[in-house]
Design an enzyme around this catalytic site. Sequence first.
Site, mmCIF file in Angstrom:
data_model
loop_
_atom_site.group_PDB
_atom_site.id
_atom_site.type_symbol
_atom_site.label_atom_id
_atom_site.label_comp_id
_atom_site.label_asym_id
_atom_site.label_seq_id
_atom_site.Cartn_x
_atom_site.Cartn_y
_atom_site.Cartn_z
ATOM 1 N N PRO A 186 0.960 -1.295 0.143
ATOM 2 C CA PRO A 186 -0.117 -0.069 -0.155
ATOM 3 C C PRO A 186 0.892 1.383 0.059
ATOM 4 O O PRO A 186 0.350 2.310 -0.117
ATOM 5 C CB PRO A 186 -0.737 -0.173 1.309
ATOM 6 C CG PRO A 186 -0.095 -0.993 2.211
ATOM 7 C CD PRO A 186 0.468 -2.004 1.224
ATOM 8 N N GLU A 231 2.041 -7.839 8.880
ATOM 9 C CA GLU A 231 2.051 -6.349 9.391
ATOM 10 C C GLU A 231 2.811 -5.471 8.414
ATOM 11 O O GLU A 231 2.371 -4.615 7.868
ATOM 12 C CB GLU A 231 2.398 -6.002 10.876
ATOM 13 C CG GLU A 231 2.244 -4.629 11.121
ATOM 14 C CD GLU A 231 0.967 -3.972 11.193
ATOM 15 O OE1 GLU A 231 0.783 -2.943 11.012
ATOM 16 O OE2 GLU A 231 -0.077 -4.929 11.284
ATOM 17 N N ARG A 261 -2.128 -8.907 -20.923
ATOM 18 C CA ARG A 261 -3.189 -8.824 -22.086
ATOM 19 C C ARG A 261 -2.248 -7.707 -22.831
ATOM 20 O O ARG A 261 -2.878 -7.672 -23.906
ATOM 21 C CB ARG A 261 -4.378 -8.230 -21.651
ATOM 22 C CG ARG A 261 -4.247 -6.889 -20.734
ATOM 23 C CD ARG A 261 -5.638 -6.411 -20.191
ATOM 24 N NE ARG A 261 -6.598 -6.448 -21.033
ATOM 25 C CZ ARG A 261 -7.089 -5.556 -21.805
ATOM 26 N NH1 ARG A 261 -6.255 -4.506 -22.072
ATOM 27 N NH2 ARG A 261 -8.139 -5.490 -22.712
ATOM 28 N N ASP A 305 -8.424 0.929 -25.005
ATOM 29 C CA ASP A 305 -8.894 0.643 -23.773
ATOM 30 C C ASP A 305 -8.836 2.081 -23.049
ATOM 31 O O ASP A 305 -8.409 3.158 -23.126
ATOM 32 C CB ASP A 305 -8.142 -0.324 -22.972
ATOM 33 C CG ASP A 305 -8.104 -1.931 -23.481
ATOM 34 O OD1 ASP A 305 -9.423 -1.891 -24.202
ATOM 35 O OD2 ASP A 305 -7.461 -2.783 -23.150
#
Length: 248
Positions: free
Chosen positions: A90, A117, A155, A170
Amino acid sequence: MMKMDVLTLFPEMFDGVLGHSILKRAAEHNAVEYNIVNFRTYADNKHQTVDDYPYGGGAGMVLKPQPIFDAVADLQKKSTSSPRVILLCPQGEKYTQRKAEELSQEEHLIFVCGHYEGYDERIREHVVTDEISIGDFVLTGGELGAMVVIDSIVRLLPGVLGKEESHQSDSYSTGLLEHPHYTRPADFRGMKVPDVLTSGNHRLIDEWRMKESLRRTELRRPDLFDHMELSAEQKKWLEEIKKEHEEH
Protein backbone atom coordinates in the site's frame (compact mmCIF):
# COMPACT_ATOMS: atom_id res chain seq x y z
CA MET A 1 8.34 -15.05 -23.99
CA MET A 2 7.92 -13.16 -20.73
CA LYS A 3 8.72 -14.95 -17.47
CA MET A 4 6.70 -14.16 -14.34
CA ASP A 5 7.67 -15.51 -10.92
CA VAL A 6 5.36 -14.95 -7.97
CA LEU A 7 6.61 -15.35 -4.38
CA THR A 8 3.67 -16.11 -2.11
CA LEU A 9 2.65 -18.12 0.94
CA PHE A 10 -0.60 -19.12 -0.77
CA PRO A 11 0.23 -20.44 -4.25
CA GLU A 12 -3.16 -22.12 -4.62
CA MET A 13 -4.80 -18.68 -4.79
CA PHE A 14 -3.39 -18.26 -8.30
CA ASP A 15 -4.79 -21.50 -9.76
CA GLY A 16 -8.17 -20.13 -10.74
CA VAL A 17 -6.92 -16.82 -12.11
CA LEU A 18 -4.00 -18.10 -14.18
CA GLY A 19 -5.84 -21.23 -15.28
CA HIS A 20 -8.68 -19.55 -17.16
CA SER A 21 -9.50 -17.17 -19.99
CA ILE A 22 -6.86 -14.91 -21.53
CA LEU A 23 -4.20 -15.59 -18.89
CA LYS A 24 -4.42 -19.32 -19.55
CA ARG A 25 -4.37 -18.90 -23.33
CA ALA A 26 -1.37 -16.58 -23.11
CA ALA A 27 0.63 -19.33 -21.38
CA GLU A 28 -0.59 -21.99 -23.82
CA HIS A 29 0.56 -19.81 -26.72
CA ASN A 30 3.98 -19.26 -25.11
CA ALA A 31 3.51 -15.52 -24.63
CA VAL A 32 4.21 -15.88 -20.92
CA GLU A 33 5.44 -18.45 -18.42
CA TYR A 34 4.12 -18.40 -14.85
CA ASN A 35 6.09 -19.78 -11.92
CA ILE A 36 4.32 -19.64 -8.56
CA VAL A 37 6.74 -20.17 -5.66
CA ASN A 38 5.91 -20.75 -2.01
CA PHE A 39 8.75 -18.78 -0.42
CA ARG A 40 8.27 -20.66 2.85
CA THR A 41 10.39 -23.39 1.25
CA TYR A 42 13.34 -20.98 1.39
CA ALA A 43 13.14 -20.48 5.17
CA ASP A 44 16.38 -21.53 6.85
CA ASN A 45 14.83 -23.04 10.01
CA LYS A 46 13.21 -26.41 10.59
CA HIS A 47 9.77 -24.89 11.24
CA GLN A 48 9.91 -22.86 8.02
CA THR A 49 8.86 -19.67 9.78
CA VAL A 50 8.98 -16.57 7.58
CA ASP A 51 7.81 -13.91 10.05
CA ASP A 52 8.85 -12.55 13.42
CA TYR A 53 7.95 -9.88 15.98
CA PRO A 54 8.91 -6.29 15.10
CA TYR A 55 11.84 -4.66 16.86
CA GLY A 56 10.59 -1.92 19.13
CA GLY A 57 7.28 -3.65 19.75
CA GLY A 58 3.92 -3.16 18.13
CA ALA A 59 1.05 -5.22 16.76
CA GLY A 60 1.39 -7.82 14.04
CA MET A 61 4.26 -9.76 12.58
CA VAL A 62 6.92 -8.70 10.08
CA LEU A 63 8.14 -10.68 7.09
CA LYS A 64 11.73 -11.76 7.65
CA PRO A 65 14.36 -10.80 5.06
CA GLN A 66 16.12 -14.16 4.70
CA PRO A 67 13.44 -16.16 2.80
CA ILE A 68 12.82 -13.32 0.33
CA PHE A 69 16.53 -12.56 -0.20
CA ASP A 70 17.30 -16.22 -0.87
CA ALA A 71 14.23 -16.84 -3.07
CA VAL A 72 14.92 -13.81 -5.26
CA ALA A 73 18.62 -14.66 -5.53
CA ASP A 74 17.73 -18.19 -6.65
CA LEU A 75 15.31 -16.92 -9.31
CA GLN A 76 17.83 -14.35 -10.52
CA LYS A 77 20.46 -17.07 -10.97
CA LYS A 78 18.10 -18.93 -13.28
CA SER A 79 17.24 -15.83 -15.30
CA THR A 80 18.67 -14.86 -18.67
CA SER A 81 17.96 -11.18 -17.96
CA SER A 82 17.95 -8.78 -15.03
CA PRO A 83 14.42 -9.14 -13.63
CA ARG A 84 12.38 -6.35 -12.09
CA VAL A 85 11.38 -7.29 -8.53
CA ILE A 86 7.94 -5.90 -7.69
CA LEU A 87 6.67 -5.55 -4.14
CA LEU A 88 2.88 -5.31 -3.78
CA CYS A 89 2.45 -2.78 -1.02
CA PRO A 90 0.00 0.00 0.00
CA GLN A 91 2.99 2.33 0.29
CA GLY A 92 3.98 1.80 -3.35
CA GLU A 93 3.32 4.02 -6.35
CA LYS A 94 -0.27 3.98 -7.51
CA TYR A 95 -0.62 1.55 -10.39
CA THR A 96 -1.56 2.94 -13.79
CA GLN A 97 -1.95 1.78 -17.37
CA ARG A 98 1.29 3.58 -18.18
CA LYS A 99 3.10 1.42 -15.61
CA ALA A 100 1.49 -1.70 -17.10
CA GLU A 101 2.77 -0.72 -20.55
CA GLU A 102 6.25 -0.11 -19.13
CA LEU A 103 6.38 -3.49 -17.37
CA SER A 104 5.04 -5.32 -20.43
CA GLN A 105 8.34 -4.52 -22.17
CA GLU A 106 10.36 -6.54 -19.64
CA GLU A 107 11.57 -10.12 -20.15
CA HIS A 108 11.28 -11.23 -16.52
CA LEU A 109 9.24 -10.00 -13.56
CA ILE A 110 9.31 -11.23 -9.97
CA PHE A 111 6.33 -10.40 -7.74
CA VAL A 112 6.64 -10.46 -3.95
CA CYS A 113 3.39 -10.94 -2.00
CA GLY A 114 3.45 -10.43 1.75
CA HIS A 115 0.83 -11.36 4.34
CA TYR A 116 1.80 -9.74 7.60
CA GLU A 117 1.96 -6.32 9.24
CA GLY A 118 4.81 -5.38 6.95
CA TYR A 119 8.12 -6.25 5.35
CA ASP A 120 11.54 -5.99 6.89
CA GLU A 121 12.79 -2.70 5.47
CA ARG A 122 15.94 -4.35 4.11
CA ILE A 123 13.76 -6.15 1.55
CA ARG A 124 12.68 -2.79 0.15
CA GLU A 125 16.16 -1.32 0.26
CA HIS A 126 18.20 -4.16 -1.22
CA VAL A 127 15.93 -6.53 -3.21
CA VAL A 128 12.97 -4.66 -4.64
CA THR A 129 13.12 -2.50 -7.79
CA ASP A 130 9.46 -1.40 -7.84
CA GLU A 131 6.78 -0.95 -5.16
CA ILE A 132 3.21 -0.96 -6.46
CA SER A 133 -0.15 -0.20 -4.88
CA ILE A 134 -3.37 -0.93 -6.76
CA GLY A 135 -5.29 1.66 -4.73
CA ASP A 136 -5.66 3.56 -1.50
CA PHE A 137 -6.96 0.67 0.57
CA VAL A 138 -5.50 -2.25 2.51
CA LEU A 139 -5.85 -5.95 1.62
CA THR A 140 -4.94 -8.99 3.70
CA GLY A 141 -2.03 -9.77 1.39
CA GLY A 142 -0.32 -8.95 -1.86
CA GLU A 143 -1.78 -11.83 -3.87
CA LEU A 144 -4.87 -10.06 -5.18
CA GLY A 145 -2.79 -7.03 -6.12
CA ALA A 146 -0.33 -9.25 -7.97
CA MET A 147 -3.18 -10.88 -9.91
CA VAL A 148 -4.47 -7.48 -11.00
CA VAL A 149 -1.04 -6.35 -12.15
CA ILE A 150 -0.32 -9.65 -13.94
CA ASP A 151 -3.64 -9.53 -15.80
CA SER A 152 -3.06 -5.93 -16.93
CA ILE A 153 0.44 -6.77 -18.22
CA VAL A 154 -0.27 -10.08 -19.93
CA ARG A 155 -3.08 -8.68 -22.07
CA LEU A 156 -0.57 -6.19 -23.51
CA LEU A 157 1.86 -8.87 -24.69
CA PRO A 158 2.07 -9.34 -28.48
CA GLY A 159 -0.55 -11.71 -29.87
CA VAL A 160 -2.39 -12.29 -26.59
CA LEU A 161 -5.57 -10.41 -27.55
CA GLY A 162 -5.37 -11.33 -31.21
CA LYS A 163 -5.65 -7.80 -32.61
CA GLU A 164 -3.15 -5.16 -31.55
CA GLU A 165 -5.86 -2.50 -31.52
CA SER A 166 -7.88 -4.52 -28.98
CA HIS A 167 -6.05 -2.88 -26.09
CA GLN A 168 -4.96 0.37 -27.73
CA SER A 169 -8.42 1.92 -27.34
CA ASP A 170 -8.98 0.68 -23.78
CA SER A 171 -9.70 3.18 -21.04
CA TYR A 172 -6.45 4.83 -19.91
CA SER A 173 -4.44 3.51 -22.88
CA THR A 174 -5.11 6.78 -24.71
CA GLY A 175 -5.10 8.75 -21.47
CA LEU A 176 -8.90 9.09 -21.70
CA LEU A 177 -11.77 6.94 -20.50
CA GLU A 178 -13.15 4.73 -23.23
CA HIS A 179 -16.17 5.73 -25.29
CA PRO A 180 -19.53 3.88 -24.95
CA HIS A 181 -20.05 0.59 -26.80
CA TYR A 182 -23.18 -0.83 -28.43
CA THR A 183 -24.10 -4.09 -30.14
CA ARG A 184 -27.20 -5.61 -31.78
CA PRO A 185 -30.13 -5.06 -31.76
CA ALA A 186 -30.00 -1.45 -32.93
CA ASP A 187 -33.35 -0.86 -31.18
CA PHE A 188 -33.71 -2.59 -27.81
CA ARG A 189 -37.06 -1.92 -26.15
CA GLY A 190 -37.13 1.57 -27.60
CA MET A 191 -33.54 2.35 -26.61
CA LYS A 192 -31.69 3.02 -29.85
CA VAL A 193 -28.05 2.92 -30.85
CA PRO A 194 -26.74 6.37 -31.94
CA ASP A 195 -27.37 6.76 -35.67
CA VAL A 196 -23.73 7.59 -36.42
CA LEU A 197 -22.62 4.08 -35.40
CA THR A 198 -24.83 2.48 -38.05
CA SER A 199 -24.00 5.05 -40.73
CA GLY A 200 -20.96 3.27 -42.14
CA ASN A 201 -19.06 6.58 -42.17
CA HIS A 202 -15.87 5.67 -40.32
CA ARG A 203 -14.59 9.23 -40.12
CA LEU A 204 -17.74 10.35 -38.32
CA ILE A 205 -17.68 7.24 -36.14
CA ASP A 206 -14.08 7.93 -35.06
CA GLU A 207 -15.01 11.56 -34.35
CA TRP A 208 -18.05 10.50 -32.28
CA ARG A 209 -15.96 8.04 -30.28
CA MET A 210 -13.31 10.64 -29.50
CA LYS A 211 -15.92 13.19 -28.45
CA GLU A 212 -17.62 10.64 -26.19
CA SER A 213 -14.27 9.68 -24.66
CA LEU A 214 -13.67 13.35 -23.91
CA ARG A 215 -17.20 13.72 -22.54
CA ARG A 216 -16.92 10.68 -20.26
CA THR A 217 -13.51 11.75 -19.00
CA GLU A 218 -14.74 15.28 -18.29
CA LEU A 219 -17.73 13.94 -16.33
CA ARG A 220 -16.02 11.11 -14.44
CA ARG A 221 -12.27 11.69 -14.30
CA PRO A 222 -11.40 15.31 -15.20
CA ASP A 223 -8.13 14.88 -13.29
CA LEU A 224 -6.83 12.79 -16.20
CA PHE A 225 -6.60 15.92 -18.33
CA ASP A 226 -3.87 17.19 -16.00
CA HIS A 227 -1.49 14.61 -17.47
CA MET A 228 -2.49 14.92 -21.13
CA GLU A 229 -1.57 17.01 -24.14
CA LEU A 230 -4.78 17.48 -26.14
CA SER A 231 -4.72 18.35 -29.82
CA ALA A 232 -6.26 21.62 -30.96
CA GLU A 233 -9.27 19.72 -32.26
CA GLN A 234 -9.70 17.82 -28.98
CA LYS A 235 -9.51 21.09 -27.03
CA LYS A 236 -12.22 22.56 -29.26
CA TRP A 237 -14.48 19.55 -28.75
CA LEU A 238 -13.88 19.59 -24.99
CA GLU A 239 -14.90 23.25 -24.79
CA GLU A 240 -18.08 22.44 -26.72
CA ILE A 241 -18.81 19.58 -24.31
CA LYS A 242 -18.32 21.82 -21.27
CA LYS A 243 -20.68 24.43 -22.73
CA GLU A 244 -23.30 21.74 -23.41
CA HIS A 245 -23.23 20.66 -19.77
CA GLU A 246 -23.32 24.23 -18.48
CA GLU A 247 -26.48 24.81 -20.54
CA HIS A 248 -28.12 21.73 -19.08
